[in-house]
Each structure stands twice: as structure tokens, then as C-alpha cells.
Design an enzyme around this catalytic site. Structure first.
Site, PDB file in Angstrom:
ATOM      1  N   HIS A  57      -2.834   7.631  -6.982  1.00 37.61           N
ATOM      2  CA  HIS A  57      -1.428   7.584  -6.583  1.00 37.61           C
ATOM      3  C   HIS A  57      -0.829   6.306  -7.174  1.00 37.61           C
ATOM      4  O   HIS A  57      -1.558   5.350  -7.476  1.00 37.61           O
ATOM      5  CB  HIS A  57      -1.308   7.562  -5.059  1.00 37.61           C
ATOM      6  CG  HIS A  57      -1.678   8.860  -4.400  1.00 37.61           C
ATOM      7  ND1 HIS A  57      -1.430   9.119  -3.078  1.00 37.61           N
ATOM      8  CD2 HIS A  57      -2.274   9.975  -4.905  1.00 37.61           C
ATOM      9  CE1 HIS A  57      -1.854  10.345  -2.781  1.00 37.61           C
ATOM     10  NE2 HIS A  57      -2.382  10.889  -3.873  1.00 37.61           N
ATOM     11  N   GLU A  59       0.743   3.847  -5.941  1.00 37.86           N
ATOM     12  CA  GLU A  59       0.484   2.603  -5.207  1.00 37.86           C
ATOM     13  C   GLU A  59      -0.946   2.117  -5.440  1.00 37.86           C
ATOM     14  O   GLU A  59      -1.175   0.927  -5.667  1.00 37.86           O
ATOM     15  CB  GLU A  59       0.708   2.806  -3.698  1.00 37.86           C
ATOM     16  CG  GLU A  59       2.131   3.192  -3.319  1.00 37.86           C
ATOM     17  CD  GLU A  59       2.321   4.697  -3.179  1.00 37.86           C
ATOM     18  OE1 GLU A  59       1.749   5.460  -3.993  1.00 37.86           O
ATOM     19  OE2 GLU A  59       3.039   5.121  -2.256  1.00 37.86           O
ATOM     20  N   CYS A  87       1.644   7.401   1.368  1.00 34.98           N
ATOM     21  CA  CYS A  87       0.823   8.355   2.118  1.00 34.98           C
ATOM     22  C   CYS A  87      -0.225   7.551   2.901  1.00 34.98           C
ATOM     23  O   CYS A  87      -0.372   6.342   2.688  1.00 34.98           O
ATOM     24  CB  CYS A  87       0.156   9.338   1.156  1.00 34.98           C
ATOM     25  SG  CYS A  87      -1.248   8.635   0.261  1.00 34.98           S
ATOM     26  N   CYS A  90      -2.544   5.451   0.639  1.00 35.21           N
ATOM     27  CA  CYS A  90      -1.891   4.301   0.016  1.00 35.21           C
ATOM     28  C   CYS A  90      -1.537   3.237   1.043  1.00 35.21           C
ATOM     29  O   CYS A  90      -1.661   2.041   0.774  1.00 35.21           O
ATOM     30  CB  CYS A  90      -0.662   4.759  -0.750  1.00 35.21           C
ATOM     31  SG  CYS A  90      -1.101   5.737  -2.196  1.00 35.21           S
TER      32      CYS A  90
HETATM   33 ZN   LIG Z   1      -0.560   7.852  -1.777  1.00 35.01          ZN
END
Ligand SMILES: [Zn+2]
Length: 160
Positions: A57, A59, A87, A90
Site C-alpha cells: 500500500h 503508506e 487501512c 497501514c
Molecule cells: Zn493500507
């Protein structure tokens, strides 16, 4: 430049990374920037599909780059600008990295509306392991706990 203007500038960078990712077909519509002392330290878009890494992801990817650049696992004093609310994975990574502040643009509901629904993970976190959709069985704690005891006694450990 005043702080509010700077904040918008960094968020626009994160949004631009997300937009470029969509235009170039490089991954999900997410981008993130890490800033320290008013300067960009690292930037990344989502890299899940291009690297076949489900944890890539934006991040997580940008935390890896920033940590490498700082040669430190501790990002205290850094701020992350992410084009979407983090999320659970993250958010966890952000806590582990000790990033000091999060700025986000789109919300997790916005993400859910386009098919990136992490709400079920948030819901799962509230449940006991036995009640989660992901089967989880505890095994051999009496063996694994010995390593924890070694860690506790270790003189060479680096606490983080
Ligand atoms: Zn994430």
C-alpha cells in the site's frame, strides 16, 4: 509559505501520485508522502499489482523508503500525507514507525464505495480470534515462549 498552505501542497503531491498511478495503470488509486521538517523525505504510490506485494500500500511503501533514507526504524517527527484514510494494516505500520501526524484526503467510506472495503478488517479486529472469519489456532506456545524469554534476557537486543 504558511503551515496550512504547505499542508495542502504536500497533500496535493499525494493526490497527484494516486492520479498518476491510475493514469499509468501502475496500481490502486492511492499515494502517500512523508515529510520531515517541512521537506519531502519520500513519496510512493500503491504498488500492490506491479510488485505482486499485497502489503505494498502507498503508506507502507513510503514508510519503507523514508526509513531507508533516514537509516532508522523510528520516524518520530515525520508526518505522512496519504490520499486516503489508512487501512488497518497501514495504520498499524504508521504506529510502529512512530510517525507523529497523519493527514488524509479520501475517507475509508470513499474507498469502500469504489471496491476497497477494509471495513470488514476493522470489524474483525473487534472479535476474539475464534470468532473471526480467518481461522486461527494457537499452537506450541510453551515452545515459542522460550524465545521471548531469551529476548527479555538478551544483552544485544535493540528495543523498538
Ligand atoms: Zn493500507
Amino acid at each position: 509559505m504558511d503551515k496550512a498552505k504547505q499542508e495542502k501542497k504536500f497533500m496535493r503531491m499525494a493526490i497527484a501520485l494516486s492520479q498518476q498511478n491510475v493514469e499509468k495503470g501502475l496500481g490502486g488509486p492511492f499515494g502517500a508522502v512523508i515529510v520531515k521538517d517541512g521537506k519531502v523525505l519520500a513519496r510512493s504510490a500503491n504498488r500492490v499489482t506491479t510488485t505482486n506485494d499485497p502489503t505494498a500500500h502507498a503508506e507502507v511503501a513510503v514508510i519503507r523508503l523514508a526509513s531507508k533514507k533516514l537509516k532508522s526504524f523510528d520516524l518520530t517527527g515525520c508526518e505522512i500525507y496519504t490520499s486516503c484514510e489508512p487501512c488497518p494494516m497501514c495504520l498499524g505500520a504508521i504506529y510502529w514507525s512512530r510517525i507523529s501526524k497523519v493527514y488524509y484526503a479520501n475517507t475509508k467510506d470513499d474507498a469502500a464505495a469504489i471496491g476497497f472495503d477494509d471495513k470488514f478488517i476493522y470489524n474483525e479486529l473487534d472479535l476474539q480470534p475464534d470468532d473471526r472469519k480467518l481461522p486461527a489456532t494457537q499452537l506450541l506456545r510453551e515452545e515459542a515462549i522460550k524465545t521471548f524469554e531469551h529476548w527479555q534476557e538478551s544483552e544485544s537486543k535493540i528495543q523498538y
